[in-house]
Design an enzyme around this catalytic site. Structure first.
Site, short mmCIF file in Angstrom:
data_model
loop_
_atom_site.label_atom_id
_atom_site.label_comp_id
_atom_site.label_asym_id
_atom_site.label_seq_id
_atom_site.Cartn_x
_atom_site.Cartn_y
_atom_site.Cartn_z
CG ASN A 1 3.24 4.54 -5.39
OD1 ASN A 1 2.64 5.62 -5.78
ND2 ASN A 1 3.60 3.65 -6.48
CD1 TRP A 2 -1.37 7.47 -1.10
CD2 TRP A 2 -1.74 9.66 -1.45
NE1 TRP A 2 -1.63 8.14 0.38
CE2 TRP A 2 -1.72 9.56 -0.11
CE3 TRP A 2 -1.88 11.15 -1.78
CZ2 TRP A 2 -2.07 10.71 0.83
CZ3 TRP A 2 -2.23 12.11 -1.36
CH2 TRP A 2 -2.09 11.65 0.23
CE LYS A 3 0.67 1.52 -6.74
NZ LYS A 3 0.20 -0.04 -7.08
CG HIS B 1 5.50 1.79 -9.45
ND1 HIS B 1 4.63 0.85 -10.07
CD2 HIS B 1 5.46 1.35 -8.06
CE1 HIS B 1 3.87 0.24 -9.15
NE2 HIS B 1 4.28 0.36 -7.84
CD GLU C 1 1.09 0.65 -10.66
OE1 GLU C 1 1.13 1.74 -10.51
OE2 GLU C 1 0.82 -0.42 -9.85
CD GLU D 1 6.42 -1.62 -5.40
OE1 GLU D 1 5.91 -1.41 -4.28
OE2 GLU D 1 6.60 -0.98 -6.52
N GLY E 1 -0.98 -5.20 -5.99
CA GLY E 1 -2.26 -4.97 -5.80
C GLY E 1 -3.23 -6.09 -6.17
CB SER F 1 -0.41 -7.47 -1.34
OG SER F 1 -0.83 -7.42 -2.60
N GLY G 1 0.98 0.39 -1.40
CA GLY G 1 -0.10 1.08 -2.48
C GLY G 1 -1.41 1.27 -1.75
N GLY G 2 -2.56 0.21 -1.85
CA GLY G 2 -3.80 0.39 -1.35
C GLY G 2 -3.70 0.60 0.06
P1 13P Z 1 -0.10 -2.43 -3.30
O1 13P Z 1 0.42 -2.47 -1.98
O2 13P Z 1 -1.41 -2.20 -3.53
O3 13P Z 1 0.11 -3.99 -3.59
O4 13P Z 1 0.61 -1.91 -4.17
C1 13P Z 1 2.18 -1.89 -4.09
C2 13P Z 1 2.85 -0.96 -4.91
O5 13P Z 1 2.82 -0.84 -6.11
C3 13P Z 1 3.41 0.23 -4.15
O6 13P Z 1 4.47 1.06 -5.07
#
Ligand code: 13P
Length: 248
Positions: free
Chosen positions: A9-11, A92, A94, A164, A170, A210, A231-232
């Site tokens: 997920n690049w956000k 999500h 966020e 999640e 993050g 993470s 994510g990251g």
């Molecule tokens: P991270 O892997 O950066 O913790 O992010 C998780 C996430 O929100 C995937 O949708």
């Protein structure tokens, strides 16, 4: 047997040039007999991503539940269909925390996507405070019941649920393998209550929060974890390739 599905997920990251470069480097290695690899990308990168994808699946990161209308800044499901999008992340944390997504709107989005043949990757998860107060099971069950209301049991083979925990997103503070498995099992049990044993058996459940090259293998070894939402560690070609190589 459920196939695994590991999705980045690049956000709000990467422009078109970066997207093209990522696909040129990563797509060729993103194959496995065990299932699928993919990335969720910003709307503006979808065309470039789809053009570069022979193996990777490409997901949008959101959609609106109406087909068209006075919804400035929104993107509809028919618009995604026209592009050839087959997966879409919805709900999500966020978006729930910063942009007002609710179980009700997530439910409308899920139904619209399923009707259009797009697989929703539907996210749920508790806050740190809810976790600390022992509320995880109640919160996750309520999110699932709201977000999955009135979805026919037969559709669950085309649904991906991403558990999640918000405290793990993050933060580098990933959930222990035991917590992740227990919560994904809980998600499956709730699906069983809502839609029956066959739906619970078919629905794919991801853990997210993470996930990195150094912990992906132990998560994927758990019986109720069918994939990851990352994510990251999906942003850098080399770390995503390492995740792919370790889970092939
Ligand atoms: P991270 O892997 O950066 O913790 O992010 C998780 C996430 O929100 C995937 O949708």
């Amino acid at each position: 047997m459920r196939n695994q599905i590991i999705v980045g997920n690049w956000k709000m990251n990467k422009n078109n040039a970066e997207t093209k470069a990522f696909f040129e480097t990563v797509d060729a290695v993103a194959t496995s007999d065990k299932g699928l690899y993919g990335v969720g990308v910003p709307f503006t990168d979808l065309r470039t991503a789809l053009d570069g994808a022979k193996n990777l699946i490409v997901a949008a990161e959101n959609c609106h539940f109406e087909d068209s209308g006075a919804f400035t800044g929104e993107v509809s499901v028919p618009m995604l269909v026209e592009l050839g999008v087959k997966y879409c992340i919805i709900g999500h944390s966020e978006r729930r925390q910063m942009f007002g997504d609710t179980d009700e709107t997530v439910n409308k989005k899920a139904k619209k996507l399923l009707a259009a043949g797009i697989t929703p990757i539907l996210c749920i998860g508790e806050t740190e405070e809810e976790y600390d107060n022992g509320k995880t099971a109640d919160v996750v069950a309520a999110q699932l019941k709201g977000s999955l209301a009135d979805i026919p049991a037969a559709d669950y083979a085309n649904i991906v649920l991403a558990y999640e925990p918000i405290w793990a997103i993050g933060t580098g503070k990933s959930a222990s393998v035991e917590i992740a498995e227990n919560c994904c099992k809980l998600v499956r049990d709730v699906v069983c209550d809502i839609a029956g044993a066959d739906a619970a058996d078919k629905v794919r459940i991801q853990y997210g929060g993470s996930v990195k090259p150094n912990n992906i293998v132990e998560y994927m070894a758990q019986p109720d974890i069918d994939g990851a939402l990352i994510g990251g560690a999906s942003l850098k070609e080399d770390s995503f390739i390492e995740i792919i190589e370790k889970t092939k």
